[in-house]
Write a protein that holds these residues in place. Structure first.
Motif, PDB file in Angstrom:
ATOM      1  N   TYR A   1       0.845  -1.187   0.000  1.00 18.33           N
ATOM      2  CA  TYR A   1       0.000   0.000   0.000  1.00 18.33           C
ATOM      3  C   TYR A   1       0.885   1.244   0.000  1.00 18.33           C
ATOM      4  CZ  TYR A   1      -3.385   3.511   0.938  1.00 18.33           C
ATOM      5  OH  TYR A   1      -4.140   4.651   0.837  1.00 18.33           O
ATOM      6  N   CYS A   2       0.717   2.084  -1.036  1.00 12.16           N
ATOM      7  CA  CYS A   2       1.666   3.186  -1.225  1.00 12.16           C
ATOM      8  C   CYS A   2       0.974   4.517  -1.445  1.00 12.16           C
ATOM      9  CB  CYS A   2       2.604   2.873  -2.389  1.00 12.16           C
ATOM     10  SG  CYS A   2       1.755   2.537  -3.938  1.00 12.16           S
ATOM     11  N   GLY A   3      -0.291   4.620  -1.051  1.00 13.34           N
ATOM     12  CA  GLY A   3      -0.963   5.910  -1.170  1.00 13.34           C
ATOM     13  C   GLY A   3      -2.237   5.822  -1.990  1.00 13.34           C
ATOM     14  N   THR A   4      -2.791   6.981  -2.283  1.00 11.25           N
ATOM     15  CA  THR A   4      -4.112   7.077  -2.905  1.00 11.25           C
ATOM     16  C   THR A   4      -4.297   6.165  -4.117  1.00 11.25           C
ATOM     17  OG1 THR A   4      -3.998   9.384  -2.264  1.00 11.25           O
ATOM     18  CG2 THR A   4      -5.805   8.766  -3.715  1.00 11.25           C
ATOM     19  N   SER A   5      -3.354   6.204  -5.044  1.00  8.29           N
ATOM     20  CA  SER A   5      -3.542   5.445  -6.284  1.00  8.29           C
ATOM     21  C   SER A   5      -2.764   4.135  -6.308  1.00  8.29           C
ATOM     22  CB  SER A   5      -3.144   6.296  -7.484  1.00  8.29           C
ATOM     23  OG  SER A   5      -3.974   7.428  -7.555  1.00  8.29           O
ATOM     24  N   HIS A   6      -2.564   3.578  -5.134  1.00 18.30           N
ATOM     25  CA  HIS A   6      -1.874   2.291  -5.055  1.00 18.30           C
ATOM     26  C   HIS A   6      -2.523   1.255  -5.976  1.00 18.30           C
ATOM     27  CE1 HIS A   6      -0.784  -1.636  -3.425  1.00 18.30           C
ATOM     28  NE2 HIS A   6      -2.029  -1.804  -3.060  1.00 18.30           N
ATOM     29  N   SER A   7      -3.864   1.229  -5.955  1.00 16.64           N
ATOM     30  CA  SER A   7      -4.570   0.214  -6.758  1.00 16.64           C
ATOM     31  C   SER A   7      -4.403   0.476  -8.255  1.00 16.64           C
ATOM     32  CB  SER A   7      -6.051   0.200  -6.399  1.00 16.64           C
ATOM     33  OG  SER A   7      -6.609   1.469  -6.651  1.00 16.64           O
ATOM     34  N   GLY A   8      -4.008   1.693  -8.613  1.00 13.81           N
ATOM     35  CA  GLY A   8      -3.812   1.999 -10.027  1.00 13.81           C
ATOM     36  C   GLY A   8      -2.374   1.813 -10.476  1.00 13.81           C
ATOM     37  N   MET A   9      -1.525   1.363  -9.552  1.00 16.54           N
ATOM     38  CA  MET A   9      -0.115   1.195  -9.887  1.00 16.54           C
ATOM     39  C   MET A   9       0.092  -0.199 -10.469  1.00 16.54           C
ATOM     40  SD  MET A   9       3.108   2.079  -7.510  1.00 16.54           S
ATOM     41  CE  MET A   9       4.781   1.652  -7.986  1.00 16.54           C
ATOM     42  N   ILE A  10      -0.488  -0.378 -11.648  1.00 22.42           N
ATOM     43  CA  ILE A  10      -0.495  -1.703 -12.259  1.00 22.42           C
ATOM     44  C   ILE A  10       0.108  -1.612 -13.651  1.00 22.42           C
ATOM     45  CG2 ILE A  10      -2.453  -2.634 -10.984  1.00 22.42           C
ATOM     46  CD1 ILE A  10      -4.248  -1.708 -13.239  1.00 22.42           C
ATOM     47  N   GLY A  11       0.430  -2.747 -14.198  1.00 19.77           N
ATOM     48  CA  GLY A  11       1.009  -2.755 -15.534  1.00 19.77           C
ATOM     49  C   GLY A  11       0.987  -4.152 -16.109  1.00 19.77           C
ATOM     50  N   GLN A  12       1.797  -4.332 -17.128  1.00 17.58           N
ATOM     51  CA  GLN A  12       1.829  -5.620 -17.803  1.00 17.58           C
ATOM     52  C   GLN A  12       3.263  -6.017 -18.112  1.00 17.58           C
ATOM     53  OE1 GLN A  12      -0.541  -4.570 -21.156  1.00 17.58           O
ATOM     54  NE2 GLN A  12      -2.094  -6.085 -20.589  1.00 17.58           N
ATOM     55  N   VAL A  13       3.511  -7.310 -17.944  1.00 10.27           N
ATOM     56  CA  VAL A  13       4.773  -7.843 -18.427  1.00 10.27           C
ATOM     57  C   VAL A  13       4.443  -8.568 -19.724  1.00 10.27           C
ATOM     58  CG1 VAL A  13       6.726  -9.338 -17.953  1.00 10.27           C
ATOM     59  CG2 VAL A  13       5.631  -8.101 -16.080  1.00 10.27           C
ATOM     60  N   VAL A  14       5.023  -8.103 -20.803  1.00  8.38           N
ATOM     61  CA  VAL A  14       4.740  -8.693 -22.113  1.00  8.38           C
ATOM     62  C   VAL A  14       5.896  -9.620 -22.476  1.00  8.38           C
ATOM     63  CG1 VAL A  14       4.245  -8.232 -24.538  1.00  8.38           C
ATOM     64  CG2 VAL A  14       3.491  -6.611 -22.769  1.00  8.38           C
ATOM     65  N   VAL A  15       5.575 -10.912 -22.559  1.00  5.16           N
ATOM     66  CA  VAL A  15       6.600 -11.911 -22.867  1.00  5.16           C
ATOM     67  C   VAL A  15       6.538 -12.225 -24.358  1.00  5.16           C
ATOM     68  CG1 VAL A  15       7.411 -14.236 -22.403  1.00  5.16           C
ATOM     69  CG2 VAL A  15       6.454 -12.862 -20.543  1.00  5.16           C
ATOM     70  N   LEU A  16       7.657 -12.019 -25.037  1.00  6.68           N
ATOM     71  CA  LEU A  16       7.700 -12.180 -26.496  1.00  6.68           C
ATOM     72  C   LEU A  16       8.594 -13.352 -26.898  1.00  6.68           C
ATOM     73  CD1 LEU A  16       8.287  -8.414 -27.375  1.00  6.68           C
ATOM     74  CD2 LEU A  16       6.123  -9.655 -27.559  1.00  6.68           C
ATOM     75  N   GLU A  17       8.258 -13.955 -28.043  1.00  7.47           N
ATOM     76  CA  GLU A  17       9.145 -14.945 -28.654  1.00  7.47           C
ATOM     77  C   GLU A  17      10.450 -14.219 -29.000  1.00  7.47           C
ATOM     78  OE1 GLU A  17       8.688 -18.031 -29.004  1.00  7.47           O
ATOM     79  OE2 GLU A  17       6.523 -18.445 -29.142  1.00  7.47           O
ATOM     80  N   PRO A  18      11.592 -14.960 -28.999  1.00  4.46           N
ATOM     81  CA  PRO A  18      12.874 -14.289 -29.253  1.00  4.46           C
ATOM     82  C   PRO A  18      12.872 -13.418 -30.512  1.00  4.46           C
ATOM     83  CG  PRO A  18      13.245 -16.545 -28.582  1.00  4.46           C
ATOM     84  CD  PRO A  18      11.755 -16.378 -28.688  1.00  4.46           C
ATOM     85  N   ALA A  19      12.290 -13.915 -31.599  1.00  4.75           N
ATOM     86  CA  ALA A  19      12.296 -13.143 -32.850  1.00  4.75           C
ATOM     87  C   ALA A  19      11.494 -11.850 -32.689  1.00  4.75           C
ATOM     88  CB  ALA A  19      11.724 -13.978 -33.983  1.00  4.75           C
ATOM     89  N   GLN A  20      10.342 -11.967 -32.053  1.00  7.89           N
ATOM     90  CA  GLN A  20       9.508 -10.783 -31.815  1.00  7.89           C
ATOM     91  C   GLN A  20      10.217  -9.801 -30.898  1.00  7.89           C
ATOM     92  OE1 GLN A  20       5.985 -12.874 -30.370  1.00  7.89           O
ATOM     93  NE2 GLN A  20       4.782 -11.417 -31.600  1.00  7.89           N
ATOM     94  N   TYR A  21      10.930 -10.377 -29.927  1.00  3.30           N
ATOM     95  CA  TYR A  21      11.647  -9.527 -28.986  1.00  3.30           C
ATOM     96  C   TYR A  21      12.722  -8.732 -29.714  1.00  3.30           C
ATOM     97  CZ  TYR A  21      14.439  -8.090 -24.974  1.00  3.30           C
ATOM     98  OH  TYR A  21      15.132  -7.341 -24.052  1.00  3.30           O
ATOM     99  N   GLN A  22      13.439  -9.404 -30.642  1.00  5.56           N
ATOM    100  CA  GLN A  22      14.456  -8.704 -31.429  1.00  5.56           C
ATOM    101  C   GLN A  22      13.817  -7.579 -32.231  1.00  5.56           C
ATOM    102  OE1 GLN A  22      17.633  -8.843 -31.047  1.00  5.56           O
ATOM    103  NE2 GLN A  22      17.364 -10.499 -29.559  1.00  5.56           N
ATOM    104  N   LEU A  23      12.645  -7.871 -32.763  1.00  5.19           N
ATOM    105  CA  LEU A  23      11.910  -6.878 -33.540  1.00  5.19           C
ATOM    106  C   LEU A  23      11.551  -5.688 -32.658  1.00  5.19           C
ATOM    107  CD1 LEU A  23      11.289  -7.620 -36.488  1.00  5.19           C
ATOM    108  CD2 LEU A  23       8.893  -7.908 -35.840  1.00  5.19           C
ATOM    109  N   TRP A  24      11.106  -6.001 -31.449  1.00  2.00           N
ATOM    110  CA  TRP A  24      10.732  -4.947 -30.511  1.00  2.00           C
ATOM    111  C   TRP A  24      11.958  -4.104 -30.152  1.00  2.00           C
ATOM    112  CZ3 TRP A  24      12.193  -3.905 -25.403  1.00  2.00           C
ATOM    113  CH2 TRP A  24      11.444  -2.905 -24.767  1.00  2.00           C
TER     114      TRP A  24
END
Ligand code: CUA
Length: 332
Positions: free
Chosen positions: A181-204
């Motif tokens: 718990y880190c303050g008012t918008s703690h619940s909004g402190m979210i994100g995504q980990v996007v796991v890519l295939e090696p080729a896609q990752y190179q592209l990224w």
């Protein structure tokens, strides 16, 4: 194990199976004793109910009973301890050669910096099947980096680096939460980990990092802040040479040694008087509050990238006695 109970997060890292197995063991032991206790309570309630009032036989000491209820729980607890410790160590020791990524938590977002200079906010792109190590710090209060699908959770603290590592096993997009718990918008402190295939990752990766590598950013800061006027690496330099420093032991004024790790380097920038290298004067000004946590991470990446100088000069870390230079520091 393919688990599709909607209450249960997907398992998408190499550690997920091990964490789950330990969890199921704990659950099984707890469930077994819970059921056992409730069944006994009910059974005795029925057997010794008042209408029948049989008088129970009193038992005066029983060695087999004493041994059984000491040894069985001890065994169960020792399994928990040894198994738990082995999972704990595996989770807390990043494998060598892991892909290094730096993270800064703040109210209320996650900022990531990749070695090649890519920066992201609330999104983290990583390749599948590769160890990834995050070095994290907070620029304000305590946060916690939590990816349920990877079964990793690590507090992110102000003023101190912590690390977490994982190897994703399935491409996809996974929830990233702040679990402290880190303050008012703690619940909004979210994100995504996007796991890519090696080729896609190179592209990224190829999709333009913009401003050059993290170490290059650090090098620019190093020059802009005039660090290079003292940390030059020649004899007569007023600051220790930083080439090849990272990970090596450093002798301090009091004669004790510390390893030049991430924390030591950060401390030496924000509180230079804290640990002065043997043979040098405590003349470095503090940079507390002048460099952002991201800037400090860039400087760190730069210092890590400095190879030991290949010129003949013996490494100053090993032979520190540079003559104490009288206070001749010019104003910056
Ligand atoms: Cu950051 Cu809760």
């Amino acid at each position: 194990m393919p688990f599709t109970l909607p209450l249960f997060p997907e398992a998408a890292s190499t550690m997920a199976g091990r964490v789950d197995a330990l969890y199921f063991y704990l659950l099984a032991v707890s469930a077994f004793f819970t059921v056992l206790i409730f069944v006994m309570v009910l059974a005795f309630a029925v057997r010794y109910r008042r209408s029948r009032h049989p008088v129970p036989v009193e038992i005066e000491g029983s060695m087999p009973l004493e041994i059984a209820w000491s040894v069985i729980p001890l065994g169960l607890a020792m399994v928990m301890f040894v198994w738990g410790a082995s999972v704990f160590f595996a989770l807390n020791r990043p494998p060598r050669g892991a892909l290094e990524i730096y993270a800064v938590g703040k109210q209320w977002m996650w900022k990531f910096q990749h070695l090649d200079g890519h920066r992201e906010i609330n999104q983290l792109h990583v390749p599948v099947g590769r160890d990834v190590k995050l070095t994290m710090i907070s620029q304000d209060v305590i946060h916690s980096f939590y990816v349920p699908a990877f079964r990793v959770k690590q507090d992110v603290l102000p003023g101190r680096y912590t690390t977490v590592w994982f190897q994703a096993t399935k491409p996809g997009s996974y929830h990233l939460f702040c679990a402290e718990y880190c303050g008012t918008s703690h619940s909004g402190m979210i994100g995504q980990v996007v796991v890519l295939e090696p080729a896609q990752y190179q592209l990224w990766l190829a999709g333009g990092a913009g401003e050059g590598s993290l170490a290059a950013g650090g090098q620019k800061l190093f020059r802009d802040l005039a660090c290079d006027t003292c940390h030059r690496g020649d004899t007569g330099a007023r600051g220790p040479d930083l080439a090849g420093l990272f990970g090596k032991p450093v002798t301090l004024q009091a004669g004790n040694k510390v390893v030049a790790d991430e924390s030591y380097i950060r401390e030496s920038i924000v509180n230079p008087a804290g640990k002065v290298v043997f043979g040098y004067q405590p003349i470095m000004p503090t940079f507390q509050g002048q460099i952002s946590e991201e800037g400090l991470l860039q400087l760190l990446a730069y210092i890590k990238s400095l190879e030991a100088s290949k010129t003949a000069v013996p490494a100053p870390a090993a032979a520190p006695p540079v003559p104490a230079v009288p206070e001749t520091r010019k104003t910056r």
